[in-house]
Write a protein that holds these residues in place. Structure first.
Motif, PDB file in Angstrom:
ATOM      1  N   GLU A   1       0.825  -1.210   0.000  1.00 50.07           N
ATOM      2  CA  GLU A   1       0.000   0.000   0.000  1.00 50.07           C
ATOM      3  C   GLU A   1       0.861   1.263   0.000  1.00 50.07           C
ATOM      4  O   GLU A   1       0.536   2.249  -0.667  1.00 50.07           O
ATOM      5  N   MET A   2       1.966   1.235   0.729  1.00 55.92           N
ATOM      6  CA  MET A   2       2.843   2.394   0.765  1.00 55.92           C
ATOM      7  C   MET A   2       3.481   2.643  -0.604  1.00 55.92           C
ATOM      8  O   MET A   2       3.587   3.779  -1.059  1.00 55.92           O
ATOM      9  N   VAL A   3       3.900   1.563  -1.272  1.00 53.06           N
ATOM     10  CA  VAL A   3       4.515   1.714  -2.587  1.00 53.06           C
ATOM     11  C   VAL A   3       3.522   2.286  -3.588  1.00 53.06           C
ATOM     12  O   VAL A   3       3.858   3.178  -4.384  1.00 53.06           O
ATOM     13  N   VAL A   4       2.295   1.809  -3.548  1.00 53.76           N
ATOM     14  CA  VAL A   4       1.285   2.262  -4.514  1.00 53.76           C
ATOM     15  C   VAL A   4       0.852   3.694  -4.251  1.00 53.76           C
ATOM     16  O   VAL A   4       0.790   4.520  -5.174  1.00 53.76           O
ATOM     17  N   LEU A   5       0.556   4.013  -2.993  1.00 52.69           N
ATOM     18  CA  LEU A   5      -0.039   5.313  -2.684  1.00 52.69           C
ATOM     19  C   LEU A   5       0.980   6.405  -2.383  1.00 52.69           C
ATOM     20  O   LEU A   5       0.727   7.580  -2.696  1.00 52.69           O
ATOM     21  N   ASP A   6       2.098   6.046  -1.788  1.00 49.65           N
ATOM     22  CA  ASP A   6       3.053   7.068  -1.343  1.00 49.65           C
ATOM     23  C   ASP A   6       4.287   7.213  -2.226  1.00 49.65           C
ATOM     24  O   ASP A   6       4.933   8.261  -2.203  1.00 49.65           O
ATOM     25  N   VAL A   7       4.627   6.169  -2.970  1.00 53.48           N
ATOM     26  CA  VAL A   7       5.865   6.217  -3.772  1.00 53.48           C
ATOM     27  C   VAL A   7       5.540   6.352  -5.259  1.00 53.48           C
ATOM     28  O   VAL A   7       5.842   7.362  -5.895  1.00 53.48           O
ATOM     29  N   ARG A   8       4.909   5.336  -5.815  1.00 56.83           N
ATOM     30  CA  ARG A   8       4.683   5.341  -7.265  1.00 56.83           C
ATOM     31  C   ARG A   8       3.483   6.190  -7.663  1.00 56.83           C
ATOM     32  O   ARG A   8       3.506   6.825  -8.726  1.00 56.83           O
ATOM     33  N   GLY A   9       2.448   6.217  -6.846  1.00 59.71           N
ATOM     34  CA  GLY A   9       1.252   6.982  -7.190  1.00 59.71           C
ATOM     35  C   GLY A   9       1.525   8.451  -7.457  1.00 59.71           C
ATOM     36  O   GLY A   9       1.162   8.976  -8.524  1.00 59.71           O
ATOM     37  N   PRO A  10       2.156   9.175  -6.517  1.00 58.98           N
ATOM     38  CA  PRO A  10       2.436  10.600  -6.763  1.00 58.98           C
ATOM     39  C   PRO A  10       3.312  10.846  -7.978  1.00 58.98           C
ATOM     40  O   PRO A  10       3.113  11.805  -8.719  1.00 58.98           O
ATOM     41  N   ARG A  11       4.282   9.978  -8.213  1.00 59.25           N
ATOM     42  CA  ARG A  11       5.175  10.168  -9.360  1.00 59.25           C
ATOM     43  C   ARG A  11       4.433   9.963 -10.677  1.00 59.25           C
ATOM     44  O   ARG A  11       4.623  10.727 -11.631  1.00 59.25           O
ATOM     45  N   ILE A  12       3.570   8.953 -10.734  1.00 61.14           N
ATOM     46  CA  ILE A  12       2.829   8.687 -11.966  1.00 61.14           C
ATOM     47  C   ILE A  12       1.814   9.784 -12.233  1.00 61.14           C
ATOM     48  O   ILE A  12       1.653  10.242 -13.382  1.00 61.14           O
ATOM     49  N   LEU A  13       1.117  10.242 -11.193  1.00 53.17           N
ATOM     50  CA  LEU A  13       0.167  11.341 -11.373  1.00 53.17           C
ATOM     51  C   LEU A  13       0.874  12.623 -11.805  1.00 53.17           C
ATOM     52  O   LEU A  13       0.390  13.359 -12.675  1.00 53.17           O
ATOM     53  N   ALA A  14       2.037  12.886 -11.215  1.00 54.83           N
ATOM     54  CA  ALA A  14       2.806  14.065 -11.613  1.00 54.83           C
ATOM     55  C   ALA A  14       3.252  13.957 -13.065  1.00 54.83           C
ATOM     56  O   ALA A  14       3.242  14.942 -13.810  1.00 54.83           O
ATOM     57  N   ALA A  15       3.637  12.746 -13.482  1.00 55.85           N
ATOM     58  CA  ALA A  15       4.040  12.555 -14.878  1.00 55.85           C
ATOM     59  C   ALA A  15       2.875  12.823 -15.827  1.00 55.85           C
ATOM     60  O   ALA A  15       3.060  13.431 -16.896  1.00 55.85           O
ATOM     61  N   LEU A  16       1.662  12.404 -15.449  1.00 56.55           N
ATOM     62  CA  LEU A  16       0.488  12.677 -16.279  1.00 56.55           C
ATOM     63  C   LEU A  16       0.214  14.171 -16.365  1.00 56.55           C
ATOM     64  O   LEU A  16      -0.076  14.706 -17.450  1.00 56.55           O
ATOM     65  N   LEU A  17       0.293  14.866 -15.228  1.00 48.84           N
ATOM     66  CA  LEU A  17       0.035  16.307 -15.223  1.00 48.84           C
ATOM     67  C   LEU A  17       1.081  17.060 -16.045  1.00 48.84           C
ATOM     68  O   LEU A  17       0.749  17.962 -16.821  1.00 48.84           O
ATOM     69  N   ILE A  18       2.338  16.682 -15.869  1.00 49.39           N
ATOM     70  CA  ILE A  18       3.409  17.346 -16.612  1.00 49.39           C
ATOM     71  C   ILE A  18       3.287  17.053 -18.105  1.00 49.39           C
ATOM     72  O   ILE A  18       3.457  17.947 -18.945  1.00 49.39           O
ATOM     73  N   GLY A  19       2.970  15.809 -18.440  1.00 43.53           N
ATOM     74  CA  GLY A  19       2.789  15.474 -19.851  1.00 43.53           C
ATOM     75  C   GLY A  19       1.640  16.244 -20.481  1.00 43.53           C
ATOM     76  O   GLY A  19       1.747  16.715 -21.622  1.00 43.53           O
ATOM     77  N   GLY A  20       0.531  16.401 -19.731  1.00 42.06           N
ATOM     78  CA  GLY A  20      -0.580  17.186 -20.245  1.00 42.06           C
ATOM     79  C   GLY A  20      -0.216  18.649 -20.444  1.00 42.06           C
ATOM     80  O   GLY A  20      -0.594  19.276 -21.441  1.00 42.06           O
ATOM     81  N   ALA A  21       0.552  19.194 -19.491  1.00 43.23           N
ATOM     82  CA  ALA A  21       0.985  20.586 -19.618  1.00 43.23           C
ATOM     83  C   ALA A  21       1.912  20.776 -20.813  1.00 43.23           C
ATOM     84  O   ALA A  21       1.789  21.760 -21.565  1.00 43.23           O
ATOM     85  N   LEU A  22       2.837  19.841 -21.003  1.00 42.18           N
ATOM     86  CA  LEU A  22       3.740  19.927 -22.150  1.00 42.18           C
ATOM     87  C   LEU A  22       2.980  19.776 -23.464  1.00 42.18           C
ATOM     88  O   LEU A  22       3.311  20.440 -24.462  1.00 42.18           O
TER      89      LEU A  22
END
Length: 213
Positions: free
Chosen positions: A71-92
């Motif tokens: 749960e920690m890996v999904v929600l605290d480690v990989r989740g924020p990074r993947i969501l940030a990548a989606l937001l940054i990709g959309g902005a670019l």
């Protein structure tokens, strides 16, 4: 020798897809699939079904059958990074579409107006001054605007409403700010500031946390 209309910038080179709704749906499914698959990449393998179950558990729609580490890996480690990548990709993507529409050319890049080099210099200067993270981001944004303003001013000084002159002015401004970035690296502390400047310019999502989102 004349260039093709697609490269020369003619709107006639653009063709709308025959089935935009189908294309949009297929693109959305592809993004969703990549989003879920991204959770499985890494030294700690997690199946896609477990990732979906962890997310559903947050909405009380699934029973917990996994460990706290998963749960920690999904929600605290990989989740924020993947969501940030989606937001940054959309902005670019939005920025790229804006540039293409402005120059009527699908081959343009942020370096055309010098905004990338300008923003990089602002961030490097903020790091050199020891400013906090938010101030560094603000300096990068302001310096990027400064680079664009300088490019437009140079373009209008030599020839009004000439796209070619504007592009050449952008390349000059970009080279100027790249030189300033190099100068900043030379005077930066090689043990602390220089690595920070280098990693900021390269980019990365390793520092993303739930609080940062």
């Amino acid at each position: 020798m004349s260039l093709p209309r697609e490269i020369a910038g003619s709107p006639a080179g653009w063709r709308a897809p025959a089935r935009p709704r189908l294309l949009l749906a297929a693109t959305g499914l592809a993004v969703l699939g990549l989003f879920l698959w991204s959770f499985t990449i890494g030294p700690y393998p997690i199946p896609v079904a477990t990732v979906v179950a962890v997310v559903l558990h947050q909405a009380n729609l699934a029973e917990k059958t996994w460990t706290d580490a998963v749960e920690m890996v999904v929600l605290d480690v990989r989740g924020p990074r993947i969501l940030a990548a989606l937001l940054i990709g959309g902005a670019l993507a939005a920025a790229g579409a804006t540039y293409q529409n402005l120059f009527r050319n699908p081959l343009v890049s942020p370096g055309v107006l010098g905004v990338s080099a300008g923003a990089g210099f602002g961030a490097a200067l903020g790091i050199l001054a020891g400013l906090p993270g938010f101030a560094i981001q603000a300096m990068a944004f302001a310096s990027g605007l400064l680079a664009v303003g300088l490019t437009v001013w140079l373009g209008r000084s030599f020839a009004r409403d000439t796209m070619l002159v504007l592009v050449v002015a952008g390349l000059v401004v970009s080279a100027f700010f790249q030189a300033l970035i190099s100068l900043t690296k030379v005077v930066a502390d090689p043990l602390n500031q220089l690595p920070t400047i280098t990693f900021w310019l390269l980019g990365g999502l390793h520092r993303m946390t739930p609080a940062a989102l």
